[in-house]
Design an enzyme around this catalytic site. Structure first.
Site, PDB file in Angstrom:
ATOM      1  CB  SER A 143      -0.959  -0.054   1.200  1.00  0.00           C
ATOM      2  OG  SER A 143      -2.066   0.779   0.988  1.00  0.00           O
ATOM      3  CG  ASP A 399      -6.277  -3.652  -3.335  1.00  0.00           C
ATOM      4  OD1 ASP A 399      -7.082  -2.987  -2.654  1.00  0.00           O
ATOM      5  OD2 ASP A 399      -5.045  -3.465  -3.313  1.00  0.00           O
ATOM      6  CG  HIS A 424      -4.752  -3.487   0.339  1.00  0.00           C
ATOM      7  ND1 HIS A 424      -4.454  -2.788  -0.805  1.00  0.00           N
ATOM      8  CD2 HIS A 424      -4.311  -2.708   1.367  1.00  0.00           C
ATOM      9  CE1 HIS A 424      -3.863  -1.648  -0.491  1.00  0.00           C
ATOM     10  NE2 HIS A 424      -3.759  -1.575   0.823  1.00  0.00           N
TER      11      HIS A 424
END
Length: 465
Positions: A143, A399, A424
């Site tokens: 991320s 995601d 994710h």
């Protein structure tokens, strides 16, 4: 979960690094320092020779990321690597000014550039301390942490030989892309389970809107088990944000097994949510129970406190809670551009715009800053990445962040890996019997590429010595 925490705590040692407060201004803090936390294990390391796997910590407590990134230690065992998880300044226990870190002007030393310099300095000094100056360094992150891994390879290729950037939305956060994409992709996850699931969510929000227009606040309070009755349009806006955020988290964390990351989630939470949304004809009750999957996973809450469970901020996908949420809000107000909107046309949520103008107004009021929407594009190359090398961009098709990142390989050493049925940064998680074949393959590809980069870096270091 308890066993995993014990394993991580047992394997890793918690240490503190004396870090420079301000890398870029020699006057502001003198040579002031703060204690930056990192976790380290040499359990698998071939001392002085094996590579260094360095996790570029992101917006939270570093222990959380270590607990949820088992692939890195599994790979370290295979490739005999030293593993370091570094905590990002202003998060977890790495607060440069303690409790005052979130005051103005102290918060001003929270930038992407300072964080990257922290990691570059930490890697360099730890390599010297550990007699590891010839050990190749590979950075990992998920991320925002994945964005930092990309940036480390771009800015410090002298220190970092390669980067695995999992679910790194480096394009959308630089203002490149469509502001409707994120919530459109959240919606698609639920729609793909069942189109009637999407319709039920949309229908429930519509019923809530009708009650709000009639100002039937007591009915809204009882339908949603709110601790206090709403009393204004602002309260309804907050309720919509809280509900939308539940769907966002379930889409992001749609793993095939239960997890304890950013809260507790059942296995396949999107499927569980759709079963809940379609469990009877009372759509508002179904919507409340669906939000409860996220906000009341223990079943212990007797009512929902609108302003305690969810904080509205400069990130429409959620800032989290506590001190970490303050730090992330500031970053979303300065460098990280998160102007994502829902509109009820391309998604199933109430129209909630968040334009650059909205961002500017909020940020100047909250933090006395004016965002610089084009800065990340200039500073970290935007989509003009073709001259970079040795970066893996991995994304899962479940995601909602994926389409804000790099989905196609840009060269033979800028490689996109797309993981079918992956949420994710699933690939950073430790292996699990419930893993789809796609992520097992992705991890194998990643392992092979990283081994190649380590070998190439050894050759380069030998030739230059």
């Amino acid at each position: 979960m308890k066993n995993r925490i014990i394993t991580v705590i047992y394997i890793f040692k918690e240490k503190y690094f004396t870090q420079t407060m301000d890398h870029f201004n020699f006057n502001s803090m003198g040579n002031g320092t703060f204690s930056q936390r990192y976790l380290i294990t040499d359990e698998y390391w071939k001392k002085g020779y094996g590579p260094i796997f360095f996790y570029t910590g992101n917006e939270g407590n570093i222990l959380e990321f270590a607990l949820n990134s088992g692939f890195i230690t599994e790979l370290a065992a295979q490739q005999r690597a030293l593993v370091i998880f570094a905590e990002h300044r202003y998060y977890g226990k790495s607060l440069p000014f303690g409790k005052d870190s979130f005051n103005i002007p102290q918060i001003g030393l929270l930038t992407v550039e300072q964080a990257l310099a922290d990691y570059a300095v930490m890697i360099t000094e730890l390599k010297q301390q550990l007699a590891a100056t010839d050990c190749p360094v590979i950075v990992f992150g998920g991320s925002y942490g994945g964005m930092l891994s990309v940036y480390m390879r771009l800015k410090y290729p002298n220190i970092v030989a390669g980067a695995l950037a999992a679910s790194a939305p480096i394009l959308s956060t630089a203002g490149l892309g469509d502001s409707r994409q994120f919530f459109r992709d959240v919606t698609a996850d639920f729609e793909n389970v069942a189109p009637e699931c999407r319709d039920a969510v949309r229908g429930a929000f519509h019923q809530l809107k009708e009650l709000a227009e009639r100002e039937d606040y007591s009915c809204i309070q009882s339908e949603f088990s709110l601790c206090k009755p709403p009393s204004s349009a602002q309260d309804i806006h907050q309720l919509n944000g809280l509900l939308r955020n539940a769907f966002t988290l379930m889409a992001m964390l749609d793993y095939p097994y239960s997890t304890h990351f950013m809260g507790n989630m059942p296995a396949n939470p999107v499927k569980v949510a759709c079963e809940t949304m379609l469990s009877g004809s009372d759509l508002l009750t179904n919507l409340r129970n669906t939000a409860g999957i996220v906000y009341n996973s223990t079943g212990l809450l007797t009512c929902f406190d609108l302003y305690n469970l969810y904080l509205e901020c400069a990130d429409p996908t959620g800032c989290g809670l506590g001190f970490d949420s303050l730090a992330w809000d500031y970053q979303a107000c300065t460098e990280i551009d998160l102007c994502y909107e829902s509109n009820n046309v391309t998604d199933m949520f109430p129209p909630m715009p968040f334009t650059e103008k909205d961002r500017e107004l909020y940020c100047s009021k909250r933090w006395a800053v004016v965002p610089r929407p084009d800065w990340l594009k200039i500073q970290f190359w935007g989509d003009a990445l073709s001259t970079a090398s040795n970066i893996i961009f991995s994304n899962g098709d479940l995601d909602p962040w994926a389409n804000g990142g790099v989905r196609k390989s840009l060269s033979s050493s800028l490689i996109a890996i797309n993981i079918s049925g992956g949420a994710h940064h699933l690939d950073l998680r430790g292996s699990n019997d419930a893993d789809p074949v796609s992520v097992v393959r992705a991890r194998k590809t990643e392992a092979d590429l990283i081994a190649q980069w380590v070998k190439m870096e050894r050759t380069r270091l030998r030739q230059s010595s």
